[in-house]
Design an enzyme around this catalytic site. Structure first.
Site, PDB file in Angstrom:
ATOM      1  N   GLU A 192      13.496  25.009 -11.047  1.00 33.49           N
ATOM      2  CA  GLU A 192      12.305  24.379 -11.652  1.00 33.49           C
ATOM      3  C   GLU A 192      11.061  24.739 -10.838  1.00 33.49           C
ATOM      4  OE1 GLU A 192      12.904  20.215 -12.642  1.00 33.49           O
ATOM      5  OE2 GLU A 192      14.452  20.748 -14.100  1.00 33.49           O
ATOM      6  N   GLU A 313      21.025  22.868 -16.323  1.00 40.54           N
ATOM      7  CA  GLU A 313      20.905  21.403 -16.250  1.00 40.54           C
ATOM      8  C   GLU A 313      20.711  20.900 -17.666  1.00 40.54           C
ATOM      9  OE1 GLU A 313      18.223  19.532 -13.429  1.00 40.54           O
ATOM     10  OE2 GLU A 313      18.591  21.141 -11.975  1.00 40.54           O
TER      11      GLU A 313
HETATM   12  O1  AHR Z   1      19.177  16.458 -12.171  1.00 39.63           O
HETATM   13  C1  AHR Z   1      18.121  15.750 -11.609  1.00 39.63           C
HETATM   14  C2  AHR Z   1      16.869  16.603 -11.464  1.00 39.63           C
HETATM   15  O2  AHR Z   1      16.399  16.966 -12.723  1.00 39.63           O
HETATM   16  C3  AHR Z   1      17.055  17.915 -10.757  1.00 39.63           C
HETATM   17  O3  AHR Z   1      17.007  17.792  -9.394  1.00 39.63           O
HETATM   18  C4  AHR Z   1      15.907  18.722 -11.259  1.00 39.63           C
HETATM   19  O4  AHR Z   1      16.167  20.091 -11.287  1.00 39.63           O
HETATM   20  C5  AHR Z   1      15.650  18.154 -12.643  1.00 39.63           C
HETATM   21  O5  AHR Z   1      14.322  17.856 -12.840  1.00 39.63           O
END
Ligand code: AHR
Length: 510
Positions: A192, A313
């Site tokens: 991110e 994710e």
């Molecule tokens: O999964 C929790 C958080 O969500 C992670 O650390 C990040 O990559 C995302 O914003």
């Protein structure tokens, strides 16, 4: 590939007026393989995912192997976990791997600024993570630090883990007790980076990626699969800039993150209204379109599909359980979460030409977890059961399916298709179908037209419960679990069945 014809006003045959869906499965067609890595997971130094989730230390009262809990390892192995992403997440871009090697008592401490401001003592580091992966029999996917690290630091990490010869990093690894290089293939270059990973502009990150990736070397026969930090949700611009500015041969994959939540009002994990249920189901159904948007951009720059879309994710994100640390993201997990998992995995399967990896966030005690732990106890969540049931799709060939169904549901009663499915043929020739009915009240009577194979047996397992908010607790750990499905009726060339309201069904046909 699914062909969906909606709505359907006529019923299928004069004598079967209760039939609401007809599915044709072409078992002798199909060419794309569903990578097992679509069924991957993600674990971050966040709340009780690593500490207490996996890591309890050698002296703990919980049964463990070299400090890693046996019950969690056993459960995840049973779900056929293919890969595990670590150490973050946002944590990855402030993690300095050298703090997590060597004698544990001598490791420096740090503040986990993203997740609760707690002290991280680095007792779980590179060796412990790779030991965990070996115990799980899973492939590690390591995310390097671009936000606050350096090219040299990441390059050294790759050398430490992967080089078998004589070198400063390989020698250091030996001093720390590991002779053989691990040979880790999957490496993320930051996380991110448009946000917690450095607040970079896409053009700047693309250049950073090129620098970092250059110095992540292949050692021995190991060929790295480097994954560029990707976009989130519907932000196509980031995807576009990555595809334009990074030479395709420099990235094996490009990531994407998508959480199915209303950021302004996440709501309770267990106590939710029908309105909230439909909001979540709408996001889960529409996840397919969101993926297609990014895939279309990738197709423009990479028509041959060389770069993988890596959804590293994804999942649900609710308010934390009352009384728990808001920075630890601990949430319960109901049948609603199971539907999000089942619909999402069907979406990934259908797009397996481009999606080669995905990672549910996060495996233990955080967000849409597979398992929850409490001291010596561990429970499996409804999401776990979906992953375990769906594991039959791993590395199988996606089959083309055509679906005719008129059952709709949603906030106004008609926006969403109630049925989602996916089909595959494994290397032994068995065909599997994963079917989901998100309608909370209506069963779906259906006929499966099985083409291209003579089948002699069919069986199934079903996950269902009276209420969509049903879930497992430490007091009642088996409230929601899959059972054998007994409603199959073999007819000429096909199968008749009723897919109950609120259910996930996986069929095996051979
Ligand atoms: O999964 C929790 C958080 O969500 C992670 O650390 C990040 O990559 C995302 O914003």
């Amino acid at each position: 590939m699914i062909f969906l014809f909606l709505p359907l006003s006529v019923l299928w045959s004069q004598d079967r007026t209760d039939t609401r869906a007809r599915i044709t499965v072409n078992t002798d067609l199909g060419k794309e393989k569903i990578s097992r890595h679509i069924y991957g997971h993600f674990s971050e130094h966040l709340g009780h995912c690593i500490y207490e989730g996996y890591w309890v230390g050698e002296g703990a009262p919980v049964a463990n192997t070299r400090g890693i809990r046996n019950d969690v390892v056993e459960a995840l192995k049973n779900s056929s976990i293919p890969n595990l992403r670590w150490p973050g997440g946002c944590f990855a871009d402030e993690y300095h791997w050298m703090d997590g090697i060597g004698p544990r008592e001598a490791r420096p401490k740090m503040v986990n600024t993203h997740w609760g401001g707690v002290t991280e003592d680095n007792s779980f580091g590179t060796h412990e993570f790779l030991d965990l992966c070996e115990q799980l029999g899973t492939e590690p996917y390591i995310c390097g630090n671009v936000g606050s690290g350096s090219v040299e630091e990441m390059s050294d990490w790759v050398e430490y883990i992967n080089f078998n010869g004589i070198s400063p990093m390989a020698d250091l690894r030996r001093v720390n007790g590991r002779e053989e290089a691990w040979g880790v293939t999957y490496w993320g270059v930051g996380n991110e980076n448009w946000g917690c990973g450095g607040n970079m502009r896409p053009e700047f990150y693309a250049d950073q990626y090129r620098r970092y990736a250059t110095y992540c070397r292949n050692y021995g026969g190991n060929r790295l699969r480097k994954i560029a930090g990707g976009s989130h949700d519907g932000n196509l611009h980031w995807t576009e800039v990555m595809m334009k500015e990074i030479p395709l041969h420099m990235m094996w994959g490009l990531s994407l993150h998508h959480y199915m939540t209303d950021w302004g009002n996440k709501g309770s994990a267990t106590d939710f209204s029908m309105e909230e249920y439909w909001k979540t189901m709408t996001m889960a159904v529409n996840f397919g379109d969101l993926l297609d948007g990014h895939i279309r951009v990738m197709d423009r720059y990479d028509p041959d599909g060389r770069v993988a879309l890596v959804v590293d994710e994804w999942g649900t994100w609710w308010n934390v359980e009352p009384g728990t640390n808001p920075g630890f993201l601990y949430q319960q997990n109901t049948m609603r979460d199971a539907f999000v998992a089942a619909l999402s995995l069907n979406h990934f399967n259908e797009r397996c030409r481009r999606i080669k990896m995905a990672n549910l966030a996060q495996t233990v005690n955080v967000l849409q977890a597979m398992v929850l732990t409490q001291d010596e106890k561990m429970i499996l969540t409804p999401t776990y059961h979906v992953f375990e049931m769906y594991s039959v799709h791993q590395d199988a060939v996606l089959l083309p399916v055509s679906v005719e169904s008129d059952l709709r549901c949603g906030p106004e009663g008609g926006e969403l298709p109630a049925l989602s499915l996916s089909a595959s043929r494994d290397e032994t020739g068995k065909v599997h179908l994963s079917l989901v009915n998100i309608h909370p009240e209506e069963d779906l009577q259906m006929v499966l037209d099985i083409r291209g194979m003579e089948f002699s047996a069919a069986s199934g397992r079903i996950l269902t419960s009276d209420r969509i908010s049903d879930h497992n607790t430490f007091e009642d750990p088996e409230a929601v679990h899959p059972v054998a499905y007994t409603g199959l009726k073999t007819v000429k060339d096909g199968i008749e069945l009723k897919l109950p309201a609120s259910s996930v069904l996986v069929l095996e046909i051979q």
